[in-house]
Design an enzyme around this catalytic site. Sequence first.
Site, PDB file in Angstrom:
ATOM      1  N   GLU A  86       0.832  -1.196   0.000  1.00 43.30           N
ATOM      2  CA  GLU A  86       0.000   0.000   0.000  1.00 43.30           C
ATOM      3  C   GLU A  86       0.868   1.248   0.000  1.00 43.30           C
ATOM      4  OE1 GLU A  86      -2.434  -0.561   3.498  1.00 43.30           O
ATOM      5  OE2 GLU A  86      -3.929  -1.657   2.357  1.00 43.30           O
ATOM      6  N   CYS A 100       3.436   8.557   1.166  1.00 39.23           N
ATOM      7  CA  CYS A 100       4.075   7.598   2.062  1.00 39.23           C
ATOM      8  C   CYS A 100       4.273   6.297   1.284  1.00 39.23           C
ATOM      9  CB  CYS A 100       3.184   7.393   3.287  1.00 39.23           C
ATOM     10  SG  CYS A 100       3.854   6.192   4.437  1.00 39.23           S
ATOM     11  N   CYS A 107       6.687  -6.899   7.334  1.00 42.30           N
ATOM     12  CA  CYS A 107       7.842  -6.474   8.124  1.00 42.30           C
ATOM     13  C   CYS A 107       8.116  -7.509   9.199  1.00 42.30           C
ATOM     14  CB  CYS A 107       7.567  -5.112   8.750  1.00 42.30           C
ATOM     15  SG  CYS A 107       9.015  -4.422   9.557  1.00 42.30           S
ATOM     16  N   CYS A 111       6.732  -4.520  15.507  1.00 44.32           N
ATOM     17  CA  CYS A 111       6.422  -3.495  16.525  1.00 44.32           C
ATOM     18  C   CYS A 111       4.973  -3.710  16.968  1.00 44.32           C
ATOM     19  CB  CYS A 111       6.585  -2.096  15.947  1.00 44.32           C
ATOM     20  SG  CYS A 111       8.249  -1.784  15.343  1.00 44.32           S
ATOM     21  N   CYS A 114       1.889  -1.850  15.345  1.00 40.05           N
ATOM     22  CA  CYS A 114       1.853  -1.721  13.890  1.00 40.05           C
ATOM     23  C   CYS A 114       1.177  -2.914  13.209  1.00 40.05           C
ATOM     24  CB  CYS A 114       3.279  -1.576  13.379  1.00 40.05           C
ATOM     25  SG  CYS A 114       3.385  -1.541  11.595  1.00 40.05           S
ATOM     26  N   GLY A 159       7.170  -1.908   5.898  1.00 38.82           N
ATOM     27  CA  GLY A 159       8.552  -2.368   5.846  1.00 38.82           C
ATOM     28  C   GLY A 159       9.534  -1.440   6.530  1.00 38.82           C
ATOM     29  N   GLU A 160      10.710  -1.987   6.793  1.00 34.67           N
ATOM     30  CA  GLU A 160      11.798  -1.228   7.423  1.00 34.67           C
ATOM     31  C   GLU A 160      12.800  -0.861   6.311  1.00 34.67           C
ATOM     32  OE1 GLU A 160      13.217   0.125  10.356  1.00 34.67           O
ATOM     33  OE2 GLU A 160      14.871   0.458   8.975  1.00 34.67           O
ATOM     34  N   SER A 191      12.419   6.656   7.443  1.00 34.96           N
ATOM     35  CA  SER A 191      12.092   6.379   8.843  1.00 34.96           C
ATOM     36  C   SER A 191      12.554   4.969   9.204  1.00 34.96           C
ATOM     37  CB  SER A 191      10.577   6.489   9.018  1.00 34.96           C
ATOM     38  OG  SER A 191      10.234   6.132  10.325  1.00 34.96           O
ATOM     39  N   SER A 214      12.185   5.869  14.808  1.00 34.09           N
ATOM     40  CA  SER A 214      11.023   5.515  15.626  1.00 34.09           C
ATOM     41  C   SER A 214      11.522   5.150  17.007  1.00 34.09           C
ATOM     42  CB  SER A 214      10.300   4.310  15.009  1.00 34.09           C
ATOM     43  OG  SER A 214       9.799   4.670  13.759  1.00 34.09           O
ATOM     44  N   LEU A 215      11.345   6.044  17.944  1.00 36.75           N
ATOM     45  CA  LEU A 215      11.885   5.829  19.291  1.00 36.75           C
ATOM     46  C   LEU A 215      10.812   5.173  20.183  1.00 36.75           C
ATOM     47  CD1 LEU A 215      14.630   6.605  20.607  1.00 36.75           C
ATOM     48  CD2 LEU A 215      13.396   8.486  21.684  1.00 36.75           C
ATOM     49  N   HIS A 216       9.717   5.870  20.340  1.00 35.84           N
ATOM     50  CA  HIS A 216       8.506   5.389  21.028  1.00 35.84           C
ATOM     51  C   HIS A 216       8.665   5.077  22.519  1.00 35.84           C
ATOM     52  CE1 HIS A 216       7.065   5.539  17.051  1.00 35.84           C
ATOM     53  NE2 HIS A 216       7.522   4.387  16.651  1.00 35.84           N
ATOM     54  N   ASN A 290      -2.965   5.462  16.069  1.00 32.92           N
ATOM     55  CA  ASN A 290      -4.093   5.071  15.227  1.00 32.92           C
ATOM     56  C   ASN A 290      -4.454   3.622  15.516  1.00 32.92           C
ATOM     57  OD1 ASN A 290      -4.187   7.543  13.562  1.00 32.92           O
ATOM     58  ND2 ASN A 290      -2.103   6.894  13.079  1.00 32.92           N
ATOM     59  N   CYS A 333      -0.316   6.228  10.160  1.00 28.08           N
ATOM     60  CA  CYS A 333       0.887   5.526  10.594  1.00 28.08           C
ATOM     61  C   CYS A 333       0.579   4.221  11.316  1.00 28.08           C
ATOM     62  CB  CYS A 333       1.676   6.409  11.560  1.00 28.08           C
ATOM     63  SG  CYS A 333       2.501   7.703  10.697  1.00 28.08           S
TER      64      CYS A 333
HETATM   65  S1  SF4 Z   1       6.415   0.153  12.579  1.00 30.25           S
HETATM   66 FE1  SF4 Z   1       7.728  -0.064  10.777  1.00 30.25          FE
HETATM   67  S2  SF4 Z   1       9.426  -1.332  11.559  1.00 30.25           S
HETATM   68 FE2  SF4 Z   1       7.759  -1.592  13.042  1.00 30.25          FE
HETATM   69  S3  SF4 Z   1       6.629  -3.435  12.328  1.00 30.25           S
HETATM   70 FE3  SF4 Z   1       5.644  -1.614  11.413  1.00 30.25          FE
HETATM   71  S4  SF4 Z   1       6.586  -1.430   9.383  1.00 30.25           S
HETATM   72 FE4  SF4 Z   1       7.931  -2.740  10.628  1.00 30.25          FE
END
Ligand code: SF4
Length: 339
Positions: A86, A100, A107, A111, A114, A159-160, A191, A214-216, A290, A333
Amino acid sequence: MRPIEHYFRFLTDFGQPKYRATQIIEAVCKKGIIDYDNIKVLPLNLRQELKKKLPLLSLKPKKSVISQDGKTEKILFSLSDGLTIEAVLMEFEDGRHSICLSCQTGCVLGCRFCATGTLVKMRSLEAEEIFDQVVFLNSRLKAKDASLEITNIVYMGMGEPFNNYQNVIDSIRMLCSSKYFGFSPRRITISTAGIIPGIERLALEQLPVNLAVSLHAADQQLRCQIMPIAKAYPLESLLSAVKKYSQATGRRVSFEYIMLKNVNDSERDAEKLASIAKDKLLHVNLIPYNDTGLNSLGGSDLSRIRSFKLALQKKGVNVTVRTSLGGDIAAACGQLANI
Ligand code: SF4
């Protein structure tokens, strides 16, 4: 679309002049045409041959969803092997048109907040497949109004990026080349969830893109709970890599911080975050969470986000709250999951 050299070879084999390649690329990148039939400057037989032998796009749009306010469009693409990804086109109040992009079909980092991390069919995208998301979304924008341009590109979709490092960098170099879009790297953001070798490599690229991390969580234990990758790349090492990156490049780094109710949004969390983010080369971007419907996590309410922001500002941290678009169509996000 393929790089220009590919078109040169094809045109030579077909007995056509090389300038036809420039005509094709100009039609695609500047005018948003994504169908050879509509590149009328090309001779008819060449258009037919190109259609048969060199498909213009490496992906096909399968579904499009538009948010209620009409400002966000999410496109589901199918790739040549049937996998899907997407990408999202967003229109902001200030006139920016941001997109985006996805760089993998799922991935492995998992996380907790996500939806993408739940997808199992995983492969990295080719540079062309990343580039073609821009080609398609640009055509979408031009269809609304030919004078509109994409102003910002973020690699924050599925994805990363640093787990597909070379193809991400190749796609950026192609986007920024004057042969194609001539996009400014300063308007592109990568990112990462904190893959330290990727940050180190990027510092050596001479490519002035923006880096978002992405710290979080500002605490190793909590970060491991939210982002399992933190076990491999601990917070302390990550902060040191970020520091080296901004010293080497002179560029500011953003810390993305998703606001999770009763998880990372207390006064104490704000204090910890301030202690690591108080630097003129750092910036904190607070992201309202979200809902993905996949876990028990909930978003901090607006008043908590405001007081968290204030607490950071009082400590001298550069901080903003991200405008989140497309929540109603699962385009915001952390929500991209081929649905
Ligand atoms: S936030 Fe980014 S790195 Fe983490 S699982 Fe989702 S896509 Fe992967």
